[in-house]
Design an enzyme around this catalytic site. Structure first.
Site, mmCIF file in Angstrom:
data_model
loop_
_atom_site.group_PDB
_atom_site.id
_atom_site.type_symbol
_atom_site.label_atom_id
_atom_site.label_comp_id
_atom_site.label_asym_id
_atom_site.label_seq_id
_atom_site.Cartn_x
_atom_site.Cartn_y
_atom_site.Cartn_z
ATOM 1 N N CYS A 113 22.372 24.255 23.676
ATOM 2 C CA CYS A 113 22.568 23.874 22.262
ATOM 3 C C CYS A 113 22.763 25.091 21.358
ATOM 4 O O CYS A 113 23.243 24.943 20.231
ATOM 5 C CB CYS A 113 21.397 23.034 21.773
ATOM 6 S SG CYS A 113 21.130 21.571 22.782
ATOM 7 N N HIS A 253 21.493 22.880 14.210
ATOM 8 C CA HIS A 253 21.827 22.098 15.404
ATOM 9 C C HIS A 253 21.264 20.688 15.227
ATOM 10 O O HIS A 253 20.097 20.515 14.869
ATOM 11 C CB HIS A 253 21.233 22.777 16.629
ATOM 12 C CG HIS A 253 21.214 21.895 17.835
ATOM 13 N ND1 HIS A 253 22.333 21.219 18.283
ATOM 14 C CD2 HIS A 253 20.201 21.548 18.680
ATOM 15 C CE1 HIS A 253 22.008 20.504 19.341
ATOM 16 N NE2 HIS A 253 20.736 20.684 19.611
ATOM 17 N N ASN A 283 23.126 14.015 19.647
ATOM 18 C CA ASN A 283 23.057 15.441 19.962
ATOM 19 C C ASN A 283 24.238 15.794 20.880
ATOM 20 O O ASN A 283 24.272 15.367 22.032
ATOM 21 C CB ASN A 283 21.712 15.712 20.648
ATOM 22 C CG ASN A 283 21.511 17.165 21.028
ATOM 23 O OD1 ASN A 283 22.457 17.959 21.041
ATOM 24 N ND2 ASN A 283 20.281 17.521 21.351
HETATM 25 N N1 ACO Z 1 12.904 3.353 24.014
HETATM 26 C C1 ACO Z 1 11.669 2.811 23.985
HETATM 27 N N2 ACO Z 1 10.581 3.479 24.378
HETATM 28 C C2 ACO Z 1 10.728 4.717 24.829
HETATM 29 C C3 ACO Z 1 11.980 5.347 24.898
HETATM 30 C C4 ACO Z 1 13.096 4.598 24.462
HETATM 31 N N3 ACO Z 1 14.334 5.107 24.477
HETATM 32 N N4 ACO Z 1 11.820 6.590 25.372
HETATM 33 C C5 ACO Z 1 10.512 6.750 25.602
HETATM 34 N N5 ACO Z 1 9.863 5.628 25.276
HETATM 35 C C6 ACO Z 1 8.439 5.364 25.365
HETATM 36 C C7 ACO Z 1 7.742 6.271 26.353
HETATM 37 O O1 ACO Z 1 7.882 5.760 27.651
HETATM 38 C C8 ACO Z 1 6.318 6.228 25.846
HETATM 39 O O2 ACO Z 1 5.735 5.046 26.301
HETATM 40 P P1 ACO Z 1 4.242 5.065 26.873
HETATM 41 O O3 ACO Z 1 3.387 5.502 25.723
HETATM 42 O O4 ACO Z 1 4.048 3.645 27.285
HETATM 43 O O5 ACO Z 1 4.274 6.037 28.000
HETATM 44 C C9 ACO Z 1 6.478 6.118 24.342
HETATM 45 O O6 ACO Z 1 7.828 5.647 24.121
HETATM 46 C C10 ACO Z 1 6.278 7.423 23.607
HETATM 47 O O7 ACO Z 1 7.000 8.431 24.295
HETATM 48 P P2 ACO Z 1 7.046 9.886 23.774
HETATM 49 O O8 ACO Z 1 7.851 10.716 24.704
HETATM 50 O O9 ACO Z 1 5.668 10.370 23.426
HETATM 51 O O10 ACO Z 1 7.860 9.687 22.415
HETATM 52 P P3 ACO Z 1 8.128 10.728 21.306
HETATM 53 O O11 ACO Z 1 7.654 10.204 20.020
HETATM 54 O O12 ACO Z 1 7.724 12.107 21.697
HETATM 55 O O13 ACO Z 1 9.714 10.720 21.247
HETATM 56 C C11 ACO Z 1 11.585 12.053 21.931
HETATM 57 C C12 ACO Z 1 10.475 11.118 22.372
HETATM 58 C C13 ACO Z 1 12.461 11.310 20.939
HETATM 59 C C14 ACO Z 1 12.389 12.460 23.135
HETATM 60 C C15 ACO Z 1 10.927 13.271 21.246
HETATM 61 O O14 ACO Z 1 9.970 13.855 22.085
HETATM 62 C C16 ACO Z 1 11.915 14.291 20.865
HETATM 63 O O15 ACO Z 1 12.675 14.108 19.939
HETATM 64 N N6 ACO Z 1 11.923 15.458 21.563
HETATM 65 C C17 ACO Z 1 12.872 16.503 21.327
HETATM 66 C C18 ACO Z 1 13.848 16.425 22.395
HETATM 67 C C19 ACO Z 1 15.239 16.741 21.968
HETATM 68 O O16 ACO Z 1 15.657 16.590 20.842
HETATM 69 N N7 ACO Z 1 15.977 17.193 22.936
HETATM 70 C C20 ACO Z 1 17.350 17.465 22.749
HETATM 71 C C21 ACO Z 1 17.755 18.603 23.586
HETATM 72 S S1 ACO Z 1 16.993 20.043 23.029
HETATM 73 C C22 ACO Z 1 17.616 20.311 21.596
HETATM 74 O O17 ACO Z 1 18.712 19.933 21.305
HETATM 75 C C23 ACO Z 1 16.828 21.085 20.669
#
Ligand code: ACO
Length: 326
Positions: A113, A253, A283
């Site tokens: 990224c 980004h 993204n």
């Molecule tokens: N739909 C429904 N539920 C979901 C989904 C989905 N798509 N994905 C995960 N869940 C569930 C999980 O299984 C979990 O369930 P559980 O509690 O029963 O185990 C629950 O939702 C919470 O999961 P978390 O991973 O804790 O959710 P979080 O609030 O952290 O959100 C996310 C996840 C959106 C990926 C977040 O961590 C995030 O934005 N991370 C940054 C990652 C990113 O942006 N990466 C891009 C590449 S790097 C970059 O560009 C900088």
């Protein structure tokens, strides 16, 4: 003093739109979950016969047209991508032949990224050193082809697209003021694509283990991304004796809305100066900044002399920032 000035911007997004409601139909997720956790409503998906080089070529043609630069005038093409057409050679070489940039060198930069800012940095340095006059800098990705569409933790985040800028050597104060690059390879497995190359070679077993797909520990990535982008943004301002009050447009980004808002808040840029389009495109990794920049430019949001801050974080880990006077 010679500076590398952005004289043209261009972008290209594939036609096909995949909404959260479309994803609900084949994955255990919901529009509400995706929007509240990521700010994303829809993303673009490249057509089956479209390659990353095709997206990049279209974005580049638009940037060249705006700059009034002919392809044969280019000295170099530098492209940030982690989803090139081939493992090698560089996809920049495919773009070079597509454009007819017969006098140009061409290479790819692999910084996920942060790829566009890394590429911009290499190009601006080459111009400032007097080794090139006109360089095309591209960010282009087809991330949806390395996503596991059965993994709701990752696939909902990503989209396809390309953006490009033309950099030209100019005398004066307008152009890239500084770039700042960082990396920490110690945590690379928090965000990476394991296969297939020389470490995990192509095999039936490796495919069964899904080694071909992007892997991510979302929670960890979130925390490091916010911290690193905040530091990189501050670093670019400090290096130029500026504060956020000097910034006309912040182009971060577009990872997801919560990361953008957390960084913008910490940089005191949580207002209309922060450009956001992650809701429409998701993204697109190395392509997000040049796509957002082109949209802002064509919408008339940038005027001569404006200070622009670019800021990114991605796989590697890598993070980077750049300050530009338009
Ligand atoms: N739909 C429904 N539920 C979901 C989904 C989905 N798509 N994905 C995960 N869940 C569930 C999980 O299984 C979990 O369930 P559980 O509690 O029963 O185990 C629950 O939702 C919470 O999961 P978390 O991973 O804790 O959710 P979080 O609030 O952290 O959100 C996310 C996840 C959106 C990926 C977040 O961590 C995030 O934005 N991370 C940054 C990652 C990113 O942006 N990466 C891009 C590449 S790097 C970059 O560009 C900088």
């Amino acid at each position: 003093m010679i500076r590398a000035r952005i004289t043209g911007t261009g972008s290209y997004l594939p036609e096909k739109v995949l909404t959260n409601f479309d994803i609900e139909k084949f994955l255990d997720t919901s529009d509400e979950w995706i929007r509240t956790r990521t700010g994303i409503s829809e993303r673009r998906i490249a057509a089956d016969d479209e390659n990353t080089s095709d997206l990049a070529t279209k974005a580049s043609e638009r940037a060249l047209e705006m700059a009034g630069v002919r392809p044969e005038e280019l000295d170099l093409i530098v492209m940030g991508t982690i989803t090139g057409d081939y493992p090698w050679p560089a996809t920049a070489c495919v773009v070079q032949v597509n454009l007819g940039a017969v006098n140009s060198g061409a290479y790819d930069v692999s910084a996920a990224c942060s790829g566009f800012i890394y590429a911009l940095s290499a190009a601006a340095d080459r111009i400032q050193a007097g080794n090139a006059k006109k360089i095309l800098v591209i960010g282009a990705e087809i991330l949806t082809r390395i996503c596991d569409w059965k993994d709701r933790n990752t696939c909902i985040l990503f989209g396809d697209g390309a953006g490009a800028v033309v950099l030209e050597a100019v005398e004066g104060e307008n152009g890239v003021l500084s770039t700042h690059l960082h990396a920490d390879g110690s945590q690379l497995e928090l965000l990476y694509q394991p296969g297939f190359s020389t470490k995990i070679v192509l095999s039936v077993e490796a495919i069964e283990r899904k080694e071909q797909y992007l892997k991510m520990e979302g929670n960890e990535v979130f925390k490091v991304a916010v911290r690193s982008m905040t530091e990189a943004g501050k670093e670019a301002l400090a290096a130029n004796n500026m504060t956020s009050a000097d910034v006309s447009l912040f182009v971060p980004h577009q990872a997801n809305l919560r990361i953008l808002e957390a960084v913008a808040k910490r940089l005191k840029l949580m207002d209309e100066r922060t450009y956001i389009n992650v809701d429409r495109f998701g993204n697109t990794s190395g392509a997000t900044i040049p796509i957002a920049l082109d949209e802002a430019n064509r919408a008339g949001r940038i005027k001569e002399g404006d200070i622009l801050l670019f800021d990114a974080f991605g796989g590697g880990f890598t993070w980077a920032s750049a300050l530009v006077r338009w």
